[in-house]
Design a protein around this motif. Structure first.
Motif, PDB file in Angstrom:
ATOM      1  N   THR A 228     -39.319  13.849 -16.265  1.00  0.00           N
ATOM      2  CA  THR A 228     -39.329  13.166 -17.564  1.00  0.00           C
ATOM      3  C   THR A 228     -38.715  11.776 -17.511  1.00  0.00           C
ATOM      4  O   THR A 228     -38.672  11.080 -18.535  1.00  0.00           O
ATOM      5  CB  THR A 228     -38.574  14.010 -18.612  1.00  0.00           C
ATOM      6  N   THR A 238     -37.956   6.376 -26.681  1.00  0.00           N
ATOM      7  CA  THR A 238     -39.120   6.867 -25.926  1.00  0.00           C
ATOM      8  C   THR A 238     -38.716   7.969 -24.960  1.00  0.00           C
ATOM      9  O   THR A 238     -39.381   9.018 -24.866  1.00  0.00           O
ATOM     10  CB  THR A 238     -39.778   5.711 -25.157  1.00  0.00           C
ATOM     11  N   ASN A 239     -37.619   7.733 -24.217  1.00  0.00           N
ATOM     12  CA  ASN A 239     -37.145   8.747 -23.272  1.00  0.00           C
ATOM     13  C   ASN A 239     -36.735  10.031 -23.984  1.00  0.00           C
ATOM     14  O   ASN A 239     -36.978  11.137 -23.492  1.00  0.00           O
ATOM     15  CB  ASN A 239     -35.961   8.205 -22.472  1.00  0.00           C
ATOM     16  N   ARG A 242     -39.915  11.946 -25.186  1.00  0.00           N
ATOM     17  CA  ARG A 242     -40.634  12.516 -24.046  1.00  0.00           C
ATOM     18  C   ARG A 242     -39.911  13.752 -23.536  1.00  0.00           C
ATOM     19  O   ARG A 242     -40.526  14.779 -23.236  1.00  0.00           O
ATOM     20  CB  ARG A 242     -40.741  11.481 -22.930  1.00  0.00           C
ATOM     21  N   ARG A 298     -43.942  11.516 -32.342  1.00  0.00           N
ATOM     22  CA  ARG A 298     -44.681  10.935 -31.222  1.00  0.00           C
ATOM     23  C   ARG A 298     -45.825  11.861 -30.855  1.00  0.00           C
ATOM     24  O   ARG A 298     -45.621  13.073 -30.697  1.00  0.00           O
ATOM     25  CB  ARG A 298     -43.779  10.724 -30.003  1.00  0.00           C
ATOM     26  N   PRO A 300     -48.114  13.206 -28.130  1.00  0.00           N
ATOM     27  CA  PRO A 300     -48.196  13.232 -26.670  1.00  0.00           C
ATOM     28  C   PRO A 300     -49.593  12.894 -26.164  1.00  0.00           C
ATOM     29  O   PRO A 300     -50.603  13.198 -26.814  1.00  0.00           O
ATOM     30  CB  PRO A 300     -47.823  14.673 -26.314  1.00  0.00           C
ATOM     31  N   PHE A 304     -49.846  14.372 -20.735  1.00  0.00           N
ATOM     32  CA  PHE A 304     -48.634  15.108 -21.100  1.00  0.00           C
ATOM     33  C   PHE A 304     -48.982  16.532 -21.516  1.00  0.00           C
ATOM     34  O   PHE A 304     -48.325  17.498 -21.098  1.00  0.00           O
ATOM     35  CB  PHE A 304     -47.931  14.378 -22.248  1.00  0.00           C
TER      36      PHE A 304
END
Length: 453
Positions: A228, A238-239, A242, A298, A300, A304
């Protein structure tokens, strides 16, 4: 480990009342939670050890042998019970509807949700029946006495208590069949400030299986961080999304897998599950709600989503096989996974709170959470993403403590976190405490034999 489990069980079994309480009953209520683990901690009467119980108060056509209540308390309790019964069917018995009417009189101690839940538990435990006012008073006294630090002496010397212990019958005559179909209750959406202030805890491995579980989690953590792109020194929105989206697609697997296996075992053996299945299903759904919330923030990519399919197939297959072989190992493994999840969400919360103004992370302090999150966790109309992160972390802490607890349980053991008998005992203690607060002249007796005289 024991401290965290005791604190957690107290949160699940009963909430403390906000009004001042008498010392004896306060201690009983505070430690009632530990009775689910087979311990007794209340010292209503340290002098009772060498004194026979002779406190007898006549009620209607028979007498009650009491160990923790004096006659003044019994009179007040009986008067209220008779009044509630008179407003019901006037049969000298307390049924589920009358129990709810009784608890509504103490609405500063019991919430509407608790009253409904306790009424359902009582109805299920009595199979729609009722208990006499005499028995109800005895049950209140028994609950207080059994929560006593001198519990062993009472149980070994009181024939009635010995009967309840050997037969598994509760003084109210309630059973545990409701565990098999009533959904496990949770604090989701009702977290207090204290519950949201999650402490990072760690259960030290005590066996080879524990060490193997911890080693597996550490290995998976390294692989997951790499996959990841997670770095503790570079936490961005963002991190975060995710990571948590992928994490929650995997985190929802163990609860459902364990529930399926327990379901099939119950079918094969034609025996009850003891309330574990419902709790594990609730855990799985809770993790799924995390996912459904974060994907609103978000969407995916296809790549993903493909990775999620592969992860579910691989991890799901291995976990099901492992659970068939050793449920204890699997629950310990999940407990360690949730320890890591609590650590991750703590870092995320700190990053949001410390983010410089104008950054995307700083905006999460005021940006409203998705509607599904507001409704599920009851964040309020203006609940923020930061509020959401606090609630999710509290969920993970709950799963952490539950799975560590389950890892230490034996086969066919009743779910200690949602035992109807323990719930009703806690209710009785809260009820009598509230009565004592409102009527300070009526106290639980500290020396039953002397007061009776």
């Amino acid at each position: 480990n024991n401290q965290s489990i005791m604190m957690f069980s107290m949160q699940r079994i009963g909430r403390s009342a906000k009004t001042p309480m008498t010392t004896a009953v306060n201690q009983a209520l505070a430690r009632q939670a530990t009775s689910a683990f087979g311990t007794a901690a209340l010292n209503i009467s340290s002098t009772r050890r060498n004194k026979p119980t002779v406190n007898v108060f006549p009620i209607q056509t028979r007498s009650l042998s009491l160990q923790a209540l004096d006659m003044a308390a019994v009179r007040q309790i009986k008067a209220e019970l008779m009044e509630v019964d008179a407003n019901g069917n006037s049969d000298g018995r307390i049924d589920a509807d009358e129990l709810k009417a009784l608890l509504k009189r103490h609405n500063t101690t019991f919430t509407d949700e608790e009253i409904i839940e306790l009424g359902e538990l009582y109805y299920a435990g009595k199979s729609g029946g009722a208990v006499s006012i005499d028995k109800f008073i005895e049950a209140i006294d028994y609950a207080a006495a059994n929560a006593n630090g001198d519990d062993k002496h009472i149980r070994d010397n009181d024939e009635k208590a010995q009967h309840f212990r050997e037969t598994g019958r509760h003084p109210l005559g309630v059973g545990r069949c409701g565990l098999e179909y009533m959904p496990a209750k949770s604090n989701h959406g009702h977290y207090t400030e204290e519950e949201l202030d999650v402490k990072l805890t760690h259960v030290e491995p005590a066996t080879f299986s524990d060490r193997l579980a911890l080693g597996a989690v550490k290995t998976v953590r390294v692989l997951f961080d790499t996959a990841t792109g997670w770095r503790n020194d570079n936490i961005t929105s963002t991190n975060i999304l995710r990571r948590v989206i992928f994490l929650e697609t995997i985190a929802a697997v163990p609860g459902m897998s364990a529930a399926i296996i327990r379901h099939f075992k119950s079918l094969r053996s034609m025996e009850r599950d003891g309330g574990m299945l419902q709790m594990l299903l609730e855990e799985a759904n809770n993790e799924r709600m995390h996912l459904l919330t974060f994907v609103r923030m978000r969407d995916p990519s296809l790549a993903f989503r493909a990775a999620v399919i592969g992860g579910q197939f691989g991890f799901g297959s291995m976990f099901i096989l492992a659970y068939i072989i050793s449920p204890k190992f699997c629950h310990r493994f999940v407990g360690y996974v949730e320890e890591e999840a609590c650590s991750t969400y703590t870092k995320i919360i700190k990053a949001i709170e410390d983010a410089p103004e104008g950054t995307e992370l700083a905006n999460w302090r005021t940006e409203q959470a998705p509607n599904i999150a507001k409704s599920y966790w009851k964040l309020g109309e203006h609940g923020t993403v930061l509020d959401l992160m606090y609630a999710v972390r509290a969920d993970e802490a709950e799963h952490r403590d539950v799975n560590h607890l389950l890892s230490g349980m034996g086969e066919n053991q009743i779910n200690p976190l949602y035992d109807p008998q323990a719930k009703l005992d806690a209710m009785l203690l809260k009820y009598v405490k509230d009565m004592m607060d409102k009527n300070p002249k009526a106290e639980p007796t500290t020396q039953p034999a002397e007061r009776a005289a």
